[in-house]
Design an enzyme around this catalytic site. Structure first.
Site, PDB file in Angstrom:
ATOM      1  N   GLY A 249     -27.647  -1.986  12.635  1.00 50.61           N
ATOM      2  CA  GLY A 249     -26.941  -1.150  13.601  1.00 50.61           C
ATOM      3  C   GLY A 249     -25.495  -1.605  13.706  1.00 50.61           C
ATOM      4  CB  SER A 250     -23.824  -4.040  15.965  1.00 49.92           C
ATOM      5  OG  SER A 250     -24.250  -3.438  17.163  1.00 49.92           O
TER       6      SER A 250
ATOM      7  CB  THR B 189     -25.336  12.877  15.245  1.00 44.22           C
ATOM      8  OG1 THR B 189     -25.431  11.816  16.187  1.00 44.22           O
ATOM      9  CG2 THR B 189     -24.938  14.167  15.971  1.00 44.22           C
TER      10      THR B 189
ATOM     11  CD  GLU C 292     -18.192   7.594  14.532  1.00 43.68           C
ATOM     12  OE1 GLU C 292     -18.082   7.037  13.418  1.00 43.68           O
ATOM     13  OE2 GLU C 292     -19.274   7.739  15.116  1.00 43.68           O
TER      14      GLU C 292
ATOM     15  N   GLY D 116     -20.297   2.138  17.503  1.00 42.96           N
ATOM     16  CA  GLY D 116     -19.951   0.770  17.880  1.00 42.96           C
ATOM     17  C   GLY D 116     -20.099   0.610  19.378  1.00 42.96           C
TER      18      GLY D 116
HETATM   19  C1  LIG Z   1     -27.731   9.603  20.072  1.00 42.69           C
HETATM   20  C2  LIG Z   1     -27.277   8.706  18.956  1.00 42.69           C
HETATM   21  C3  LIG Z   1     -26.558   9.256  17.907  1.00 42.69           C
HETATM   22  C4  LIG Z   1     -26.166   8.452  16.829  1.00 42.69           C
HETATM   23  N1  LIG Z   1     -25.541   9.041  15.755  1.00 42.69           N
HETATM   24  C5  LIG Z   1     -25.340   8.302  14.622  1.00 42.69           C
HETATM   25  C6  LIG Z   1     -24.867   8.932  13.424  1.00 42.69           C
HETATM   26  O1  LIG Z   1     -24.597  10.126  13.391  1.00 42.69           O
HETATM   27  N2  LIG Z   1     -24.752   8.169  12.305  1.00 42.69           N
HETATM   28  C7  LIG Z   1     -25.036   6.831  12.292  1.00 42.69           C
HETATM   29  O2  LIG Z   1     -24.911   6.213  11.249  1.00 42.69           O
HETATM   30  N3  LIG Z   1     -25.473   6.200  13.428  1.00 42.69           N
HETATM   31  C8  LIG Z   1     -25.635   6.907  14.575  1.00 42.69           C
HETATM   32  N4  LIG Z   1     -26.106   6.291  15.728  1.00 42.69           N
HETATM   33  C9  LIG Z   1     -26.387   4.858  15.711  1.00 42.69           C
HETATM   34  C10 LIG Z   1     -25.421   4.031  16.558  1.00 42.69           C
HETATM   35  O3  LIG Z   1     -24.170   3.976  15.947  1.00 42.69           O
HETATM   36  C11 LIG Z   1     -26.075   2.649  16.745  1.00 42.69           C
HETATM   37  O4  LIG Z   1     -27.181   2.828  17.621  1.00 42.69           O
HETATM   38  C12 LIG Z   1     -25.108   1.633  17.309  1.00 42.69           C
HETATM   39  O5  LIG Z   1     -24.131   1.294  16.359  1.00 42.69           O
HETATM   40  C13 LIG Z   1     -25.808   0.341  17.766  1.00 42.69           C
HETATM   41  O6  LIG Z   1     -26.695  -0.132  16.801  1.00 42.69           O
HETATM   42  P1  LIG Z   1     -28.192  -0.517  17.233  1.00 42.69           P
HETATM   43  O7  LIG Z   1     -28.757   0.633  17.983  1.00 42.69           O
HETATM   44  O8  LIG Z   1     -28.943  -0.952  16.028  1.00 42.69           O
HETATM   45  O9  LIG Z   1     -28.034  -1.721  18.226  1.00 42.69           O
HETATM   46  P2  LIG Z   1     -27.889  -3.273  17.845  1.00 42.69           P
HETATM   47  O10 LIG Z   1     -26.819  -3.452  16.833  1.00 42.69           O
HETATM   48  O11 LIG Z   1     -29.239  -3.805  17.546  1.00 42.69           O
HETATM   49  O12 LIG Z   1     -27.388  -3.872  19.211  1.00 42.69           O
HETATM   50  C14 LIG Z   1     -28.261  -4.190  20.290  1.00 42.69           C
HETATM   51  C15 LIG Z   1     -27.438  -4.863  21.369  1.00 42.69           C
HETATM   52  O13 LIG Z   1     -26.877  -6.094  20.868  1.00 42.69           O
HETATM   53  C16 LIG Z   1     -25.470  -6.076  21.044  1.00 42.69           C
HETATM   54  N5  LIG Z   1     -24.805  -6.789  19.950  1.00 42.69           N
HETATM   55  C17 LIG Z   1     -25.015  -6.659  18.609  1.00 42.69           C
HETATM   56  N6  LIG Z   1     -24.180  -7.426  17.923  1.00 42.69           N
HETATM   57  C18 LIG Z   1     -23.410  -8.062  18.829  1.00 42.69           C
HETATM   58  C19 LIG Z   1     -22.318  -8.999  18.753  1.00 42.69           C
HETATM   59  N7  LIG Z   1     -21.838  -9.428  17.572  1.00 42.69           N
HETATM   60  N8  LIG Z   1     -21.785  -9.444  19.897  1.00 42.69           N
HETATM   61  C20 LIG Z   1     -22.243  -9.009  21.101  1.00 42.69           C
HETATM   62  N9  LIG Z   1     -23.259  -8.143  21.244  1.00 42.69           N
HETATM   63  C21 LIG Z   1     -23.814  -7.657  20.126  1.00 42.69           C
HETATM   64  C22 LIG Z   1     -25.088  -4.610  21.072  1.00 42.69           C
HETATM   65  O14 LIG Z   1     -23.846  -4.402  21.699  1.00 42.69           O
HETATM   66  C23 LIG Z   1     -26.249  -4.016  21.823  1.00 42.69           C
HETATM   67  O15 LIG Z   1     -26.058  -4.153  23.196  1.00 42.69           O
HETATM   68  C24 LIG Z   1     -26.455   7.060  16.836  1.00 42.69           C
HETATM   69  C25 LIG Z   1     -27.145   6.504  17.923  1.00 42.69           C
HETATM   70  C26 LIG Z   1     -27.564   7.305  18.956  1.00 42.69           C
HETATM   71  C27 LIG Z   1     -28.344   6.680  20.086  1.00 42.69           C
END
Ligand SMILES: Cc1cc2nc3c(=O)[nH]c(=O)nc-3n(C[C@H](O)[C@H](O)[C@H](O)COP(=O)(O)OP(=O)(O)OC[C@H]3O[C@@H](n4cnc5c(N)ncnc54)[C@H](O)[C@@H]3O)c2cc1C
Length: 388
Positions: A136-137, A163, A247, A369
């Site tokens: 994710g992140s 999305t 974005e 992000g």
């Molecule tokens: C409705 C919706 C639409 C979306 N649309 C798209 C899309 O079109 N295309 C696409 O590719 N993605 C999409 N996403 C994905 C979205 O970009 C990710 O959910 C987001 O980047 C976070 O990743 P994650 O959910 O895996 O959370 P994680 O990365 O697992 O994070 C979990 C928690 O840990 C924290 N965290 C992680 N790393 C760190 C760090 N280094 N320091 C401090 N805190 C940290 C985060 O801030 C968060 O609070 C979408 C998500 C949603 C919910």
């Protein structure tokens, strides 16, 4: 005068565009915004109507049938739509900003001619696929692989939370072409979802942004023509980082759109609702919420408009874009929460849209992000760049 700074930033064309979008939003989106949320169905008819007005062509140059490559116009369109339906704005953003824009910036002439006119006219729908169940992140840790063959790449892997994932014809897809090189082994592709081996694994039931479909995707030995490599092989991460800037600016416009509507509800209700023999707007604790949200909105929105107007793709804009996304995202949530509080019991019901604003606004703290990652980017760049 208050509010005039933004007017000064806008050209006459921008003002006209704002009026056009505002009229369309009032007449066509406002009456069905709650229904879109309730049914959680993508409003295809409205998307087509928006295409008819050219909104699907934001960020696409006119020579490819678009509205013109003007980021401030994109901000205006997305902000106005978000005042009534943030979910519709999100799907439009995924289509135009996340799919058409990277093709416009990094595609070759053949790719631009093939895809941009169809995306601009809304004939095909676009999206962006980066996120994976375990990445994710940390976008560089994606596991989807693109194996190079003579005339094509074979894609294997899965994506999550995409999305428009279930309705897209074309995706900007990130996959590893040289997994051993980690982030330096990622490539970007223009992937057609009609390719064999592609499937939608799941449509997510979400708390907000309902009506904007979010899906999981599977790629099982799915071919992607070599002609559809976007930019150079193994240089996809540079494209990803650059496109995140645009974005984040446009996502901030969705947040300011929600914040404007939330503030309007705060003010309207505070004028009308009487308690203890006076409008609740007479009470200082109510005034504080209105004043704080208005002050933040004015400053953040002005910064957003200036950033969009002066945005230079060739420069490093990571701090500016993370800043605006972070502040606008948190404001959208706060202004919505304050609107609920000011409406009291009414705000806690589904009879008023403010609860929807909150559910929609929260995504902007997460998508493109998270707020934590925005803070991380700002601090990391500053710590590397500046010695105080
Ligand atoms: C409705 C919706 C639409 C979306 N649309 C798209 C899309 O079109 N295309 C696409 O590719 N993605 C999409 N996403 C994905 C979205 O970009 C990710 O959910 C987001 O980047 C976070 O990743 P994650 O959910 O895996 O959370 P994680 O990365 O697992 O994070 C979990 C928690 O840990 C924290 N965290 C992680 N790393 C760190 C760090 N280094 N320091 C401090 N805190 C940290 C985060 O801030 C968060 O609070 C979408 C998500 C949603 C919910």
């Amino acid at each position: 005068m208050f509010g005039d700074l933004i007017s000064d930033i806008l050209s006459e064309e921008h003002k006209l565009l704002r009026e056009t979008v505002r009229k369309f939003v009032k007449e066509r989106i406002a009456p069905v915004a709650s229904e879109i949320d309730e049914k959680d169905e993508f409003p295809e008819n409205l998307f087509k109507e928006m295409a008819g007005l050219g909104f699907t062509g934001i960020l696409v140059p006119e020579e490819y049938g678009g509205f013109g490559d003007d980021l401030l116009s994109a901000v205006i369109v997305l902000e106005e739509i978000s005042r009534e339906s943030a979910s519709l704005a999100l799907s439009l953003l995924a289509h135009s900003v996340l799919c058409a824009h990277p093709i416009m910036r990094f595609g070759n002439e053949k790719q631009k001619k093939k895809y941009l006119p169809k995306l601009a006219s809304g004939e095909i729908i676009g999206g962006l696929a980066i996120t994976e169940p375990d990445a994710g992140s940390d976008t560089a840790s994606i596991k989807t692989i693109a194996k190079e063959k003579t005339d094509r790449f074979i894609i294997c892997g899965s994506k999550i939370f995409i999305t428009n994932g279930s309705i897209a014809d074309v995706l900007i897809l990130y996959a590893k072409t040289s997994p051993e090189k980690e982030r330096k082994g990622i490539s970007a592709f223009i992937y057609e979802t009609k390719s064999p081996g592609f499937s939608v694994s799941k449509k997510f039931e979400k708390i907000g942004m309902r009506g904007s479909p979010t899906a999981g995707l599977f790629f099982e030995n799915s071919p992607c023509s070599k002609e559809n490599l976007l930019g150079e092989k193994d240089k996809g991460f540079d494209i990803l980082v650059k496109c995140f800037e645009v974005e984040r600016i446009t996502i901030a416009a969705i947040s300011t759109g929600i914040a404007i509507s939330a503030l309007e509800w705060q003010i309207g209700h505070s004028r009308e609702r009487k308690q203890f023999g006076a409008p609740i707007g007479n009470f200082e604790m109510i005034q504080q919420k209105i004043a704080d949200d208005s002050a933040n909105l004015e400053v953040i929105r002005t910064y957003l408009y200036l950033l969009a107007k002066n945005y230079d793709f060739k420069k490093d804009n990571r701090i500016e874009t993370a800043t605006v996304k972070l502040l606008a995202g948190e404001l959208g949530v706060k202004a919505s929460l304050d609107a609920i509080q000011i409406l009291g019991g009414y705000g806690y019901t589904k009879e008023y849209p403010v609860e929807r604003y909150l559910r929609d606004a929260k995504l902007m703290d997460i998508g493109a992000g998270t707020a934590e990652i925005m803070r991380y980017i700002i601090a990391r760049v500053l710590l590397k760049k500046y010695i105080f």
